[in-house]
Design a protein around this motif. Sequence first.
Motif, PDB file in Angstrom:
ATOM      1  N   THR A  23      -6.268  10.248  -2.991  1.00 30.94           N
ATOM      2  CA  THR A  23      -5.665   8.944  -2.703  1.00 30.94           C
ATOM      3  C   THR A  23      -4.280   8.849  -3.328  1.00 30.94           C
ATOM      4  OG1 THR A  23      -6.791   7.950  -4.588  1.00 30.94           O
ATOM      5  CG2 THR A  23      -7.855   7.717  -2.447  1.00 30.94           C
ATOM      6  N   PHE A  24      -3.365   8.367  -2.514  1.00 31.46           N
ATOM      7  CA  PHE A  24      -1.986   8.146  -2.923  1.00 31.46           C
ATOM      8  C   PHE A  24      -1.729   6.645  -2.924  1.00 31.46           C
ATOM      9  CE2 PHE A  24      -1.573  12.557  -2.190  1.00 31.46           C
ATOM     10  CZ  PHE A  24      -0.388  12.971  -2.783  1.00 31.46           C
ATOM     11  N   PRO A  25      -0.754   6.175  -3.683  1.00 34.71           N
ATOM     12  CA  PRO A  25      -0.451   4.748  -3.715  1.00 34.71           C
ATOM     13  C   PRO A  25      -0.017   4.222  -2.346  1.00 34.71           C
ATOM     14  CG  PRO A  25       0.665   5.900  -5.500  1.00 34.71           C
ATOM     15  CD  PRO A  25       0.093   6.944  -4.591  1.00 34.71           C
ATOM     16  N   GLY A  26      -0.489   3.046  -2.019  1.00 39.58           N
ATOM     17  CA  GLY A  26      -0.034   2.366  -0.816  1.00 39.58           C
ATOM     18  C   GLY A  26      -0.939   2.548   0.376  1.00 39.58           C
ATOM     19  N   GLU A  27      -0.354   2.244   1.521  1.00 33.31           N
ATOM     20  CA  GLU A  27      -1.069   2.378   2.784  1.00 33.31           C
ATOM     21  C   GLU A  27      -0.557   3.620   3.496  1.00 33.31           C
ATOM     22  OE1 GLU A  27      -1.485  -1.210   5.079  1.00 33.31           O
ATOM     23  OE2 GLU A  27      -1.428  -2.445   3.290  1.00 33.31           O
ATOM     24  N   HIS A  28      -0.370   3.522   4.807  1.00 31.19           N
ATOM     25  CA  HIS A  28       0.028   4.683   5.610  1.00 31.19           C
ATOM     26  C   HIS A  28       1.413   5.213   5.233  1.00 31.19           C
ATOM     27  CE1 HIS A  28       0.044   7.415   8.933  1.00 31.19           C
ATOM     28  NE2 HIS A  28       1.056   6.834   9.518  1.00 31.19           N
ATOM     29  N   VAL A  29       2.283   4.363   4.777  1.00 30.70           N
ATOM     30  CA  VAL A  29       3.630   4.801   4.372  1.00 30.70           C
ATOM     31  C   VAL A  29       3.867   4.472   2.900  1.00 30.70           C
ATOM     32  CG1 VAL A  29       4.706   4.778   6.662  1.00 30.70           C
ATOM     33  CG2 VAL A  29       4.635   2.683   5.315  1.00 30.70           C
ATOM     34  N   GLY A  30       2.941   4.885   2.066  1.00 31.56           N
ATOM     35  CA  GLY A  30       3.027   4.613   0.639  1.00 31.56           C
ATOM     36  C   GLY A  30       4.274   5.168  -0.013  1.00 31.56           C
ATOM     37  N   TYR A  31       4.805   6.251   0.538  1.00 34.12           N
ATOM     38  CA  TYR A  31       6.035   6.823  -0.008  1.00 34.12           C
ATOM     39  C   TYR A  31       7.200   5.866   0.111  1.00 34.12           C
ATOM     40  CZ  TYR A  31       6.842   7.881   4.915  1.00 34.12           C
ATOM     41  OH  TYR A  31       6.994   7.772   6.266  1.00 34.12           O
ATOM     42  N   LEU A  32       7.155   4.937   1.081  1.00 27.23           N
ATOM     43  CA  LEU A  32       8.197   3.918   1.204  1.00 27.23           C
ATOM     44  C   LEU A  32       7.878   2.693   0.364  1.00 27.23           C
ATOM     45  CD1 LEU A  32       8.852   3.958   5.063  1.00 27.23           C
ATOM     46  CD2 LEU A  32      10.324   4.864   3.259  1.00 27.23           C
TER      47      LEU A  32
END
Length: 94
Positions: free
Chosen positions: A67-76
Motif C-alpha cells: 500500500t502506497f499513500p493516497g488513491e489511484h494517483v497518490g504520487y500527486l
Amino acid sequence: MRELLRRLAGNAGFFVEQELRRYTAVEPDLEAVRGRVVVAAGDRSGEQFPARAARGLADRLGTTAVTFPGEHVGYLEYPAEFAEKLREVFSRAK
C-alpha cells in the motif's frame, strides 16, 4: 479546470470503448512476472477498480499488494510520502 473537465467528458466514450475494455481484457503471464514485480495499491483506494485489480493480481501471484499513500494517483496527492514509500520498497528489493 472547466476546460479539463470538458475535455475529459468529451473523451469518456472513447476511453470506455477503446481503452478500458482493452485493459480489462489483459491476461498477464503470471509465471513471467512472479517474483519480478511489486504490486501496489493506494491506501485510500478502498474498492476502486485499480485497487481491486491490484489486490486480485497480488492474490494470483501469491503475494500481497503493497500500500502506497493516497488513491489511484497518490504520487500527486502525497508526493513526499509516496517517495518515501517507494524508497522503502526499492531498498527491500536489493
